[in-house]
Design an enzyme around this catalytic site. Structure first.
Site, mmCIF file in Angstrom:
data_model
loop_
_atom_site.group_PDB
_atom_site.id
_atom_site.type_symbol
_atom_site.label_atom_id
_atom_site.label_comp_id
_atom_site.label_asym_id
_atom_site.label_seq_id
_atom_site.Cartn_x
_atom_site.Cartn_y
_atom_site.Cartn_z
ATOM 1 N N GLU A 78 -35.405 -11.696 5.494
ATOM 2 C CA GLU A 78 -35.010 -11.697 6.884
ATOM 3 C C GLU A 78 -36.050 -12.551 7.773
ATOM 4 O O GLU A 78 -35.272 -13.091 8.401
ATOM 5 C CB GLU A 78 -34.998 -10.189 7.407
ATOM 6 C CG GLU A 78 -34.067 -10.142 8.630
ATOM 7 C CD GLU A 78 -33.911 -8.346 9.097
ATOM 8 O OE1 GLU A 78 -33.008 -7.886 8.467
ATOM 9 O OE2 GLU A 78 -34.728 -8.014 9.705
ATOM 10 N N LYS A 119 -22.735 -7.510 12.378
ATOM 11 C CA LYS A 119 -22.803 -6.177 12.964
ATOM 12 C C LYS A 119 -21.428 -6.668 14.112
ATOM 13 O O LYS A 119 -20.792 -5.816 14.249
ATOM 14 C CB LYS A 119 -24.061 -6.062 14.100
ATOM 15 C CG LYS A 119 -25.093 -5.579 13.199
ATOM 16 C CD LYS A 119 -26.341 -5.251 14.146
ATOM 17 C CE LYS A 119 -27.668 -4.577 13.505
ATOM 18 N NZ LYS A 119 -28.506 -4.685 14.374
ATOM 19 N N HIS A 129 -38.215 -4.325 -19.365
ATOM 20 C CA HIS A 129 -36.816 -4.042 -20.170
ATOM 21 C C HIS A 129 -35.929 -4.255 -19.432
ATOM 22 O O HIS A 129 -34.577 -3.715 -19.585
ATOM 23 C CB HIS A 129 -37.069 -2.675 -20.503
ATOM 24 C CG HIS A 129 -38.186 -2.520 -21.630
ATOM 25 N ND1 HIS A 129 -38.126 -2.406 -23.045
ATOM 26 C CD2 HIS A 129 -39.372 -2.001 -21.451
ATOM 27 C CE1 HIS A 129 -39.346 -2.321 -23.526
ATOM 28 N NE2 HIS A 129 -40.154 -1.862 -22.600
ATOM 29 N N GLY A 177 -38.603 -5.373 13.804
ATOM 30 C CA GLY A 177 -38.304 -3.947 13.223
ATOM 31 C C GLY A 177 -38.794 -4.021 11.545
ATOM 32 O O GLY A 177 -39.379 -2.945 11.378
ATOM 33 N N ARG A 178 -38.874 -5.111 11.027
ATOM 34 C CA ARG A 178 -39.421 -5.190 9.720
ATOM 35 C C ARG A 178 -40.819 -5.169 9.800
ATOM 36 O O ARG A 178 -41.659 -5.062 8.683
ATOM 37 C CB ARG A 178 -38.912 -6.314 9.178
ATOM 38 C CG ARG A 178 -39.073 -7.796 9.738
ATOM 39 C CD ARG A 178 -38.203 -8.793 9.034
ATOM 40 N NE ARG A 178 -38.397 -10.136 9.648
ATOM 41 C CZ ARG A 178 -37.611 -10.344 10.938
ATOM 42 N NH1 ARG A 178 -36.635 -9.376 11.121
ATOM 43 N NH2 ARG A 178 -37.497 -11.491 11.259
ATOM 44 N N GLU A 185 -24.848 2.115 11.797
ATOM 45 C CA GLU A 185 -24.991 2.949 10.739
ATOM 46 C C GLU A 185 -25.977 4.132 11.059
ATOM 47 O O GLU A 185 -25.489 5.309 10.615
ATOM 48 C CB GLU A 185 -25.571 2.037 9.439
ATOM 49 C CG GLU A 185 -24.886 0.784 9.184
ATOM 50 C CD GLU A 185 -25.242 -0.415 9.944
ATOM 51 O OE1 GLU A 185 -25.289 -1.463 9.397
ATOM 52 O OE2 GLU A 185 -25.634 -0.468 10.943
ATOM 53 N N LYS A 196 -34.140 1.674 17.743
ATOM 54 C CA LYS A 196 -34.833 1.238 19.350
ATOM 55 C C LYS A 196 -33.900 1.362 20.334
ATOM 56 O O LYS A 196 -34.273 1.887 21.530
ATOM 57 C CB LYS A 196 -35.445 -0.325 19.106
ATOM 58 C CG LYS A 196 -36.183 -0.638 20.144
ATOM 59 C CD LYS A 196 -36.550 -2.128 20.423
ATOM 60 C CE LYS A 196 -37.669 -2.594 19.309
ATOM 61 N NZ LYS A 196 -38.256 -3.944 19.450
#
Length: 542
Positions: A349, A508, A380, A263-264, A209, A203
């Site tokens: 979050e 950050k 498993h 964001g999420r 990153e 955004k």
């Protein structure tokens, strides 16, 4: 667990303290119609709560708590564009991303109208790529799209693209999130730069990153095709037009989204461009339509029939009433392999908060740890702990009735395993049952005595089951929206802000200060960090 001054919280707590409050097996045995009475439907989904310890009395108390916490009022405020994200002074209008124009407003803005403008621009771009009008610098059609983003700009679209992509689609989608360059080195071997379209999803266009990875990929394109060719292979999902222009991206290839999109919760926005490219505009429209159907249900259904409210109330019972600190998510469909990862961000979050909206310490537990893997792999892996560990772990099973393949026997085995796990968790196996089974198998008495404790299952381990008729864009959209609304409801239950993420921001900030120490050996403020940097630099230089 009681919230100060709340009789409704105490009523739930009192029920949780009663003997047998966590019992499930006896409820199932006493009521053959329990699955019918605790099954709820909306938007094509079935939510089965029968394998929890909810009773009519417990559910009534939870719904009274929902009324006391004004879940419906919070829902309506969110839908009305109120600034429900109080710490950032923002609305949370992700429902507007899948609504027709005029559906949602915030302040003086017709939020849905601005969304439609972006969707139209996205659709034109996708048609251009699919139709061959938009090509690489050398005239080649694009066969691959790389989405560079992290968090909500990666997990949601990556999950959906994997779930909905079918053989024969014109574009393959790839996702680059981790700043670890090993991820890029592995990915680039699968790509032809002449046929690769790159989306940079940030955004602000400053995410560390994402921008580091974007520089790597832009350098790869420039080396292979020449610097002048690079812009024809780039697009951005951002609101920072100055930064995208400086990076070499034309303004008509920048697709934005508003501050009221977290964001999420942004999958439905321009962040979903990679999904539209890989799976098609029809699939993306179906995804939005399915989410909108769940939105309509959430906004209109009474609490006792409202799937997001019921799912949130069940979590309150497990986390606050019974003290269960984690939850497993097990989709029995390989196409949903990344669904749990998406929910990890969406829920942890959002709900990993220790202070109320007023800034006071919360008086009870909040978000549980969420983890998961697709079945049958999970059986498993970690399901041993869920069956026989010391602390119960509630499970969400996600089942798909009709597969897209023709291997009916394999799908029956898959579903049989899912149903068996849910039944085994709820009913367990008593010591007497374990002994009888071993005796039938011919074991002697001493061996039965030795093994009986190990072969006994406590049972009363709760699970919910969500059944989809088929994994379609619409059913997947409804499923994701169900969990989004559950998160909002839990924010209201717990009086926390589910729309900010200050813990992410702290990391950050610290990383920005540590980077110079790694680059130049400048002193780090924290002694332990400084010591580790010294060791790292010694190994790098040695």
């Amino acid at each position: 667990m009681q919230q100060a001054g709340s009789a409704a919280w105490e009523a739930v707590a009192a029920l949780a303290r009663q003997p047998g409050a966590a019992s499930i097996r006896r409820l199932l045995e006493a009521d053959p119609l329990r699955a019918r009475r605790f099954g709820f439907r909306a938007a094509g989904l079935l939510l089965d709560l029968s394998r929890t310890s909810l009773t009519e009395k417990v559910l009534a108390a939870l719904l009274e708590l929902a009324a006391a916490r004004d879940l419906a009022g919070f829902r309506d405020a969110m839908a009305g564009g109120a600034l429900v994200n109080g710490t950032e002074g923002r609305a949370a209008l992700h429902m507007a991303l899948r609504a027709p124009a005029g559906g949602f407003r915030t302040g003086g803005e017709d939020a849905s109208a601005s969304v439609q403008a972006t969707l139209n621009a996205m659709a034109g771009f996708v048609r251009g790529v699919h139709g061959g009008q938009i090509r690489g610098a050398g005239g080649d059609r694009f066969t691959d799209v790389v989405n560079i983003g992290i968090g909500g700009s990666d997990l949601g679209p990556a999950m959906v693209a994997q779930a909905l992509w079918r053989p024969g689609q014109p574009i393959r989608a790839h996702y680059l999130a981790n700043v670890d360059a090993h991820a890029w080195e592995a990915l680039r071997l699968q790509l032809d730069p002449r046929r690769t379209l790159v989306l940079v999803a940030s955004k602000t266009f400053t995410t560390q990153e994402t921008m580091a990875n974007a520089q790597l990929v832009r350098g790869w394109l420039a080396q292979a095709l020449g610097p002048a060719a690079v812009p024809q292979h780039l697009a951005a999902l951002s609101t920072n037009l100055a930064a995208t222009a400086a990076f070499g991206i034309a303004p008509e290839r920048v697709f934005g989204f508003s501050e009221w999109v977290g964001g999420r919760f942004s999958l439905w926005s321009a962040v979903g461009l990679s999904v539209a490219l890989a799976c098609g505009l029809e699939a993306f429209a179906g995804l939005l339509a399915g989410a909108r159907e769940m939105d309509d249900h959430f906004l209109a259904a009474p609490p006792g029939e409202n799937l997001p409210m019921l799912l949130a109330a069940t979590e309150v019972w497990h986390v606050n009433g019974l003290g269960y600190p984690s939850r497993a998510v097990l989709p029995y469909d390989q196409r949903l392999a990344r669904f749990a990862a998406h929910l990890q961000q969406l829920e942890m979050e959002s709900l990993g908060k220790r202070v109320t909206n007023a800034g006071l310490p919360v008086a009870h537990a909040t978000g549980p740890v969420v983890f998961g893997e697709p079945g049958t792999n999970a059986q498993h892996s970690f399901l041993q702990l869920i069956h026989q560990g010391t602390t119960p772990v509630p499970v969400d099973f996600v089942l798909v009735a009709r597969p897209d393949h023709g291997h009916a026997a394999s799908h029956r085995i898959l579903l049989a395993n899912a149903l068996a796990q849910a039944e085994a968790l709820a009913r367990g196996r008593t010591e007497a049952e374990a002994r009888a089974e071993m005796a039938k198998a011919g074991l002697d008495a001493a061996e039965i005595d030795r093994l009986a404790p190990h072969r006994t299952f406590p049972g009363d381990r709760p699970s919910t089951t969500i059944l989809l008729p088929a994994l379609t864009p619409a059913s997947l959209g409804a499923l994701i929206a169900l969990y989004e609304h559950k998160v909002a409801c839990l924010g209201a239950f717990w009086d926390i802000n589910p729309f900010d993420q200050w813990g992410v921001e702290l990391g950050k900030q610290l990383a920005g200060g540590i980077l110079p120490a790694l680059e130049h050996g400048s002193p780090a403020k924290d002694a332990a960090t400084a010591a580790m940097i010294g060791e790292i630099r010694r190994l790098q230089e040695g």
